[in-house]
Design a protein around this motif. Structure first.
Motif, PDB file in Angstrom:
ATOM      1  N   UNK A 128       0.839  -1.201   0.000  1.00  0.00           N
ATOM      2  CA  UNK A 128       0.000   0.000   0.000  1.00  0.00           C
ATOM      3  C   UNK A 128       0.873   1.249   0.000  1.00  0.00           C
ATOM      4  N   UNK A 129       1.985   1.192   0.730  1.00  0.00           N
ATOM      5  CA  UNK A 129       2.880   2.354   0.771  1.00  0.00           C
ATOM      6  C   UNK A 129       3.492   2.652  -0.600  1.00  0.00           C
ATOM      7  N   UNK A 130       3.639   1.633  -1.431  1.00  0.00           N
ATOM      8  CA  UNK A 130       4.132   1.866  -2.790  1.00  0.00           C
ATOM      9  C   UNK A 130       3.151   2.749  -3.567  1.00  0.00           C
ATOM     10  N   UNK A 131       1.862   2.432  -3.436  1.00  0.00           N
ATOM     11  CA  UNK A 131       0.846   3.229  -4.128  1.00  0.00           C
ATOM     12  C   UNK A 131       0.867   4.676  -3.646  1.00  0.00           C
ATOM     13  N   UNK A 132       0.977   4.850  -2.356  1.00  0.00           N
ATOM     14  CA  UNK A 132       0.973   6.207  -1.799  1.00  0.00           C
ATOM     15  C   UNK A 132       2.204   6.988  -2.259  1.00  0.00           C
ATOM     16  N   UNK A 133       3.361   6.338  -2.259  1.00  0.00           N
ATOM     17  CA  UNK A 133       4.602   6.998  -2.673  1.00  0.00           C
ATOM     18  C   UNK A 133       4.567   7.387  -4.150  1.00  0.00           C
TER      19      UNK A 133
END
Length: 360
Positions: A332-337
């Motif tokens: 999920x953090x990949x999407x946010x970044x």
């Protein structure tokens, strides 16, 4: 005005070089390809047919996500891509992953795209392309913009895009060809007419006798080509590319083709809207069979060579799916970044929240 319409429609006759029996019916427009180039074109078509078969199997095994079958459309897809140069820019639809692969997208990334992984959308350095467009027809407007950018920079290149017959019912279709025509932008707009879009027959999409004639309203050149004839598609693409880079504007190219499988693997059942007789009729027009016959009669292709390509394709596909399996799973953090260069406060809060969750 009926006679005017009939006069326009009568000018759009299907361009062909090889007939269904693999015989040359148009010697004057035979492309200047060496025997090695002809064999390479056949190799790519065979490889892509195997890739399609394996991709369908992988999808059914749950190892791929979204997948739109390509069998039957190899001549349309690969004949056009084969006429392009490395500096040209491809804006594909969701069925046009083969063109991306032969333009330079690694196969494992194509598999990651199917799985929805963000790395599948990251084009390698030197591969001029966008990731496949899911929104029907949106790539036509994008292509007009890319083509205008190419023109303003003075580059000798073209922007190339693809949609299906259903895509011509979208407003983006006309907006794209009209804009490109107005600015004489170097764009090639392909309509791969496989007659049923998702499930609606083309005669219910439009009252026009051809889709190529829609070019007239935009003031650009239009041509209808036998999309099961790889040499005809190549010749038309090369001609249109030459026109574009010489400042003569865009071309709308309708390829008459057929998809042997479903629209996508997401539950479509073509037996509900296509007859067995129609399927059998188009099986006889198979682009691989037609081109194979032509090459065998020239004495430059054999069953042994084809079997070698099939085994190479299977091996490379096996290695590519293995690499995709081993690639780091997205978080999920990949999407946010990937969303913003500088995260707004609300996403910064979510980032911290998910970082904590992912660390456990």
């Amino acid at each position: 005005m009926k006679h005017v319409l009939e006069s326009v429609e009568s000018q759009f006759e299907m361009f062909q070089i090889l007939n269904e029996d693999g015989k040359i019916v148009n010697k004057d427009d035979m492309p200047d390809l060496s025997d090695e180039e002809l064999k390479e074109l056949m190799r790519r078509m065979v490889y892509t047919r195997i890739l399609d078969q394996r991709s369908i199997a992988l999808n059914r095994q749950g190892r791929l996500g979204f997948y739109a079958p390509t069998a039957g459309q190899e001549a349309s897809q690969l004949g056009s891509q084969f006429a392009l140069e490395k500096e040209d820019f491809i804006l594909p639809g969701y069925r046009d992953v083969p063109q991306l692969i032969w333009q330079g997208l690694p196969l494992y990334q194509a598999f990651l795209f199917s799985r929805g992984h963000f790395h599948g959308n990251q084009m390698p350095e030197g591969v001029n392309a966008l990731s496949p467009q899911i929104i029907i027809g949106a790539q036509y407007v994008q292509t007009a913009g890319v083509a205008l950018g190419i023109k303003k920079r003075g580059r000798k290149a073209v922007a190339v895009t693809y949609t299906g017959d259903g895509g011509t019912s979208q407003g983006d279709f006309y907006e794209g060809i009209n804009f490109a025509g107005a600015y004489k932008a170097p764009a090639l707009f392909f309509v791969q007419n496989n007659y049923f879009a998702i499930s609606v027959p083309v005669e219910k999409q439009t009252n026009a006798k051809t889709l190529a004639q829609k070019a007239v309203a935009a003031g650009i050149e239009g041509i209808q080509v036998d999309g099961m004839d790889v040499l005809a598609v190549y010749a038309v693409t090369k001609h249109s590319r030459d026109r574009a880079i010489n400042g003569e504007g865009p071309t709308l190219i309708e390829t008459l083709t057929y998809r042997y499988g479903p629209h996508t693997m997401a539950g479509d059942d073509p037996t509900r809207y296509r007859t067995e007789d129609l399927d059998n009729e188009w099986e006889k027009k198979d682009p691989l069979v037609r081109f194979r016959t032509f090459l065998e009669e020239k004495g430059i292709w054999s069953e042994e060579e084809e079997n070698k390509v099939i085994e190479e394709a299977k091996d490379e596909i096996k290695q590519a799916i293995k690499k995709a399996d081993e690639y780091p799973k997205q978080k999920v953090t990949d999407f946010i970044e990937n969303m913003f260069e500088e995260l707004p406060n609300n996403l910064q809060e979510q980032m911290e929240e998910y970082k904590e969750k992912e660390s456990k």
